[in-house]
Write a protein that holds these residues in place. Structure first.
Motif: not given
Length: 70
Positions: A63-69
């Motif tokens: 699983i890849e996780i990317f921070k969102e605003e």
């Protein structure tokens, strides 16, 4: 069932998750509320739009996780 307390909740209030499955398929989910992630045999989480997602962890490669605003 014991909640394994996802460490993703320390990243941001909302994240994008790209889930890579063993068969080569990948799915992207935007607006994942990190406080709703409940890990177990089936990982459950809620999206900003109110949808709930259940993922069978047995079929997941990574699983890849990317921070969102906000």
């Amino acid at each position: 069932m014991i909640d394994l307390k996802s460490s993703v909740s320390g990243v941001s209030e909302y994240v994008t998750k790209i889930i890579h499955f063993k068969d080569g398929v990948k799915r992207t989910f935007y607006g994942v509320k990190t406080k709703t992630i409940n890990q177990g045999q089936f990982t459950k989480f809620e999206l900003k739009d109110g949808r709930f997602i259940l993922v069978n962890d047995e079929n997941v490669l990574c699983i890849e996780i990317f921070k969102e605003e906000k």
